[in-house]
Write a protein that holds these residues in place. Structure first.
Motif, PDB file in Angstrom:
ATOM      1  N   LEU A 146       0.831  -1.204   0.000  1.00 32.39           N
ATOM      2  CA  LEU A 146       0.000   0.000   0.000  1.00 32.39           C
ATOM      3  C   LEU A 146       0.869   1.259   0.000  1.00 32.39           C
ATOM      4  CD1 LEU A 146      -2.875  -0.895   2.489  1.00 32.39           C
ATOM      5  CD2 LEU A 146      -2.932  -0.902  -0.007  1.00 32.39           C
ATOM      6  N   VAL A 147       1.938   1.244   0.785  1.00 34.60           N
ATOM      7  CA  VAL A 147       2.850   2.397   0.810  1.00 34.60           C
ATOM      8  C   VAL A 147       3.462   2.618  -0.568  1.00 34.60           C
ATOM      9  CG1 VAL A 147       5.017   3.273   1.752  1.00 34.60           C
ATOM     10  CG2 VAL A 147       3.348   2.211   3.275  1.00 34.60           C
ATOM     11  N   LEU A 148       3.876   1.527  -1.221  1.00 35.85           N
ATOM     12  CA  LEU A 148       4.448   1.629  -2.570  1.00 35.85           C
ATOM     13  C   LEU A 148       3.415   2.188  -3.549  1.00 35.85           C
ATOM     14  CD1 LEU A 148       6.793   1.080  -4.511  1.00 35.85           C
ATOM     15  CD2 LEU A 148       5.906  -1.263  -4.770  1.00 35.85           C
ATOM     16  N   LEU A 149       2.170   1.717  -3.463  1.00 35.65           N
ATOM     17  CA  LEU A 149       1.110   2.217  -4.342  1.00 35.65           C
ATOM     18  C   LEU A 149       0.895   3.715  -4.144  1.00 35.65           C
ATOM     19  CD1 LEU A 149      -1.295   1.839  -6.286  1.00 35.65           C
ATOM     20  CD2 LEU A 149      -2.681   1.205  -4.291  1.00 35.65           C
ATOM     21  N   ILE A 150       0.829   4.144  -2.890  1.00 35.45           N
ATOM     22  CA  ILE A 150       0.609   5.562  -2.608  1.00 35.45           C
ATOM     23  C   ILE A 150       1.771   6.404  -3.107  1.00 35.45           C
ATOM     24  CG2 ILE A 150       0.394   7.251  -0.733  1.00 35.45           C
ATOM     25  CD1 ILE A 150      -1.172   5.112   0.817  1.00 35.45           C
ATOM     26  N   ALA A 151       3.008   5.884  -2.948  1.00 33.85           N
ATOM     27  CA  ALA A 151       4.180   6.621  -3.413  1.00 33.85           C
ATOM     28  C   ALA A 151       4.152   6.794  -4.936  1.00 33.85           C
ATOM     29  CB  ALA A 151       5.452   5.890  -2.986  1.00 33.85           C
ATOM     30  N   ILE A 152       3.823   5.715  -5.650  1.00 35.07           N
ATOM     31  CA  ILE A 152       3.730   5.798  -7.117  1.00 35.07           C
ATOM     32  C   ILE A 152       2.620   6.756  -7.515  1.00 35.07           C
ATOM     33  CG2 ILE A 152       3.187   4.495  -9.212  1.00 35.07           C
ATOM     34  CD1 ILE A 152       4.475   2.058  -7.864  1.00 35.07           C
ATOM     35  N   TRP A 153       1.531   6.697  -6.797  1.00 35.50           N
ATOM     36  CA  TRP A 153       0.391   7.581  -7.056  1.00 35.50           C
ATOM     37  C   TRP A 153       0.785   9.041  -6.897  1.00 35.50           C
ATOM     38  CZ3 TRP A 153      -4.921   6.531  -4.233  1.00 35.50           C
ATOM     39  CH2 TRP A 153      -5.891   7.381  -4.752  1.00 35.50           C
ATOM     40  N   TRP A 154       1.505   9.360  -5.835  1.00 32.15           N
ATOM     41  CA  TRP A 154       1.964  10.730  -5.615  1.00 32.15           C
ATOM     42  C   TRP A 154       2.858  11.191  -6.758  1.00 32.15           C
ATOM     43  CZ3 TRP A 154       0.500  14.585  -2.686  1.00 32.15           C
ATOM     44  CH2 TRP A 154      -0.164  14.347  -1.497  1.00 32.15           C
ATOM     45  N   ILE A 188      -4.027  14.263 -12.484  1.00 31.85           N
ATOM     46  CA  ILE A 188      -4.464  13.072 -11.761  1.00 31.85           C
ATOM     47  C   ILE A 188      -4.462  13.438 -10.284  1.00 31.85           C
ATOM     48  CG2 ILE A 188      -3.954  10.665 -11.192  1.00 31.85           C
ATOM     49  CD1 ILE A 188      -4.698  11.071 -14.105  1.00 31.85           C
ATOM     50  N   PRO A 189      -5.596  13.413  -9.618  1.00 34.24           N
ATOM     51  CA  PRO A 189      -5.658  13.830  -8.208  1.00 34.24           C
ATOM     52  C   PRO A 189      -4.728  12.997  -7.328  1.00 34.24           C
ATOM     53  CG  PRO A 189      -7.861  13.612  -9.125  1.00 34.24           C
ATOM     54  CD  PRO A 189      -6.928  13.047 -10.143  1.00 34.24           C
ATOM     55  N   ASP A 190      -4.122  13.633  -6.347  1.00 33.00           N
ATOM     56  CA  ASP A 190      -3.222  12.922  -5.447  1.00 33.00           C
ATOM     57  C   ASP A 190      -4.029  12.147  -4.396  1.00 33.00           C
ATOM     58  OD1 ASP A 190      -3.864  14.661  -3.229  1.00 33.00           O
ATOM     59  OD2 ASP A 190      -2.567  16.167  -4.151  1.00 33.00           O
ATOM     60  N   PRO A 191      -3.374  11.267  -3.625  1.00 34.62           N
ATOM     61  CA  PRO A 191      -4.097  10.464  -2.626  1.00 34.62           C
ATOM     62  C   PRO A 191      -4.859  11.302  -1.607  1.00 34.62           C
ATOM     63  CG  PRO A 191      -1.913   9.547  -3.004  1.00 34.62           C
ATOM     64  CD  PRO A 191      -1.968  10.832  -3.752  1.00 34.62           C
ATOM     65  N   ALA A 192      -4.316  12.436  -1.189  1.00 28.57           N
ATOM     66  CA  ALA A 192      -4.991  13.263  -0.176  1.00 28.57           C
ATOM     67  C   ALA A 192      -6.312  13.807  -0.714  1.00 28.57           C
ATOM     68  CB  ALA A 192      -4.078  14.403   0.255  1.00 28.57           C
ATOM     69  N   ALA A 193      -6.295  14.327  -1.948  1.00 30.53           N
ATOM     70  CA  ALA A 193      -7.522  14.868  -2.548  1.00 30.53           C
ATOM     71  C   ALA A 193      -8.555  13.769  -2.770  1.00 30.53           C
ATOM     72  CB  ALA A 193      -7.189  15.553  -3.874  1.00 30.53           C
ATOM     73  N   THR A 194      -8.065  12.595  -3.178  1.00 25.15           N
ATOM     74  CA  THR A 194      -8.976  11.472  -3.399  1.00 25.15           C
ATOM     75  C   THR A 194      -9.577  10.994  -2.088  1.00 25.15           C
ATOM     76  OG1 THR A 194      -7.669  10.787  -5.324  1.00 25.15           O
ATOM     77  CG2 THR A 194      -9.167   9.160  -4.371  1.00 25.15           C
ATOM     78  N   TRP A 195      -8.767  10.957  -1.037  1.00 23.96           N
ATOM     79  CA  TRP A 195      -9.262  10.517   0.265  1.00 23.96           C
ATOM     80  C   TRP A 195     -10.364  11.439   0.793  1.00 23.96           C
ATOM     81  CZ3 TRP A 195      -9.952   6.659   3.293  1.00 23.96           C
ATOM     82  CH2 TRP A 195     -10.277   6.866   4.630  1.00 23.96           C
ATOM     83  N   LEU A 237       2.233  14.297  -9.329  1.00 27.42           N
ATOM     84  CA  LEU A 237       3.185  15.407  -9.497  1.00 27.42           C
ATOM     85  C   LEU A 237       3.602  15.556 -10.953  1.00 27.42           C
ATOM     86  CD1 LEU A 237       5.430  14.875  -6.341  1.00 27.42           C
ATOM     87  CD2 LEU A 237       3.789  16.730  -6.725  1.00 27.42           C
ATOM     88  N   VAL A 238       3.874  14.435 -11.623  1.00 30.73           N
ATOM     89  CA  VAL A 238       4.319  14.471 -13.024  1.00 30.73           C
ATOM     90  C   VAL A 238       3.240  15.064 -13.921  1.00 30.73           C
ATOM     91  CG1 VAL A 238       4.910  13.032 -15.013  1.00 30.73           C
ATOM     92  CG2 VAL A 238       5.975  12.588 -12.789  1.00 30.73           C
TER      93      VAL A 238
END
Length: 262
Positions: free
Chosen positions: A20-28, A38-45, A32-33
């Protein structure tokens, strides 16, 4: 209680948390790229937590809570998966037990198995005159193949010694099926069912995008039309976690019926 907190279980939880940590890191990084297109994890949460506050509201045909949408999809998947299994298991038993059945039916399986669910949908509409029936139909027709193939393989791979034992003890056909064929092939059948439920859960999204109405697939499409990428990402996470739970369920069932030689 000691089994719950065993080293193996603790390590499994740790590896899952790491994933899960790896998924969130890739998502972030992806967020950014793409300059947060693409909304970041915080906005999606934030959006996801709002969806969970009242998951079963019903304000009309196109405005229902995520709980209602998810339950609609689960019911369709269950119906299609059950229908597909009722066809796949007897057909797989026939193909595995009979060389004639294998030669006759295997070409048919190989022709129909690669067909996309989207290609089946118009035929489903023609046959059932309704999108609901068409969606269940495409789930059944596309999810039955892994169960059929694995069942046929399990039956066809029964050792000759097992068959000789049945002959030596004078087993009737039913006793041979219930005491030798089914027990030996059952782990392969469960493996096929495990693969089939995964296929069924993938197909439901495409089917509901075409059919509309209620369901997690329709929710994704409706969120796209409403330009809410946060809701789309939330739905993707829900789809993934439900798929994981279904896989774990059948994995546990598979372990129960698998013979351990140790």
């Amino acid at each position: 209680m000691k089994k719950v907190f065993s080293l193996a279980n603790v390590l499994a939880v740790a590896w899952f948390a790491g994933s899960l940590v790896l998924l969130i890191a890739i998502w972030w990084v992806v967020s950014l790229v793409t300059a947060h297109e693409i909304p970041d994890p915080a906005a999606t949460w934030t959006v996801f937590s709002e969806m969970l506050q009242d998951p079963f509201y019903d304000y009309g045909p196109n405005d229902k809570g995520i709980g209602i949408q998810l339950w609609g999809s689960i019911k369709r998947v269950g119906a299609g998966f059950l229908l597909g299994s009722l066809v796949a298991i007897p057909m797989g038993l026939l193909m595995g037990a009979s060389p004639v059945g294998m030669r006759l039916l295997n070409p048919l399986v190989q022709i129909l198995r690669p067909v996309s669910p989207l290609a089946w949908f118009p035929l489903g509409l023609l046959a059932f005159k309704a999108a609901e029936g068409a969606t269940v139909f495409i789930i059944a027709i596309t999810s039955l193949w892994p169960t059929l193939i694995n069942t046929a393989f399990g039956v066809s791979s029964i050792p000759q010694d097992f068959k000789n034992v049945g002959k030596a003890f004078g087993f009737s056909r039913w006793k041979y099926v219930s005491k030798i064929l089914i027990p030996y092939a059952l782990p392969h059948m469960i493996t096929g069912l495990r693969l089939s439920i995964g296929v069924a859960w993938m197909v439901i999204v495409a089917g509901e995008m075409l059919s509309g109405g209620i369901g997690i697939g329709f929710f994704v499409w409706d969120s796209w039309n409403g330009l809410s990428l946060e809701k789309i990402l939330s739905a993707i996470l829900i789809i993934g976690f439900v798929g994981l739970l279904l896989d774990k369920l059948f994995n546990g069932l598979q372990q129960l019926v698998t013979y351990d030689k140790k």
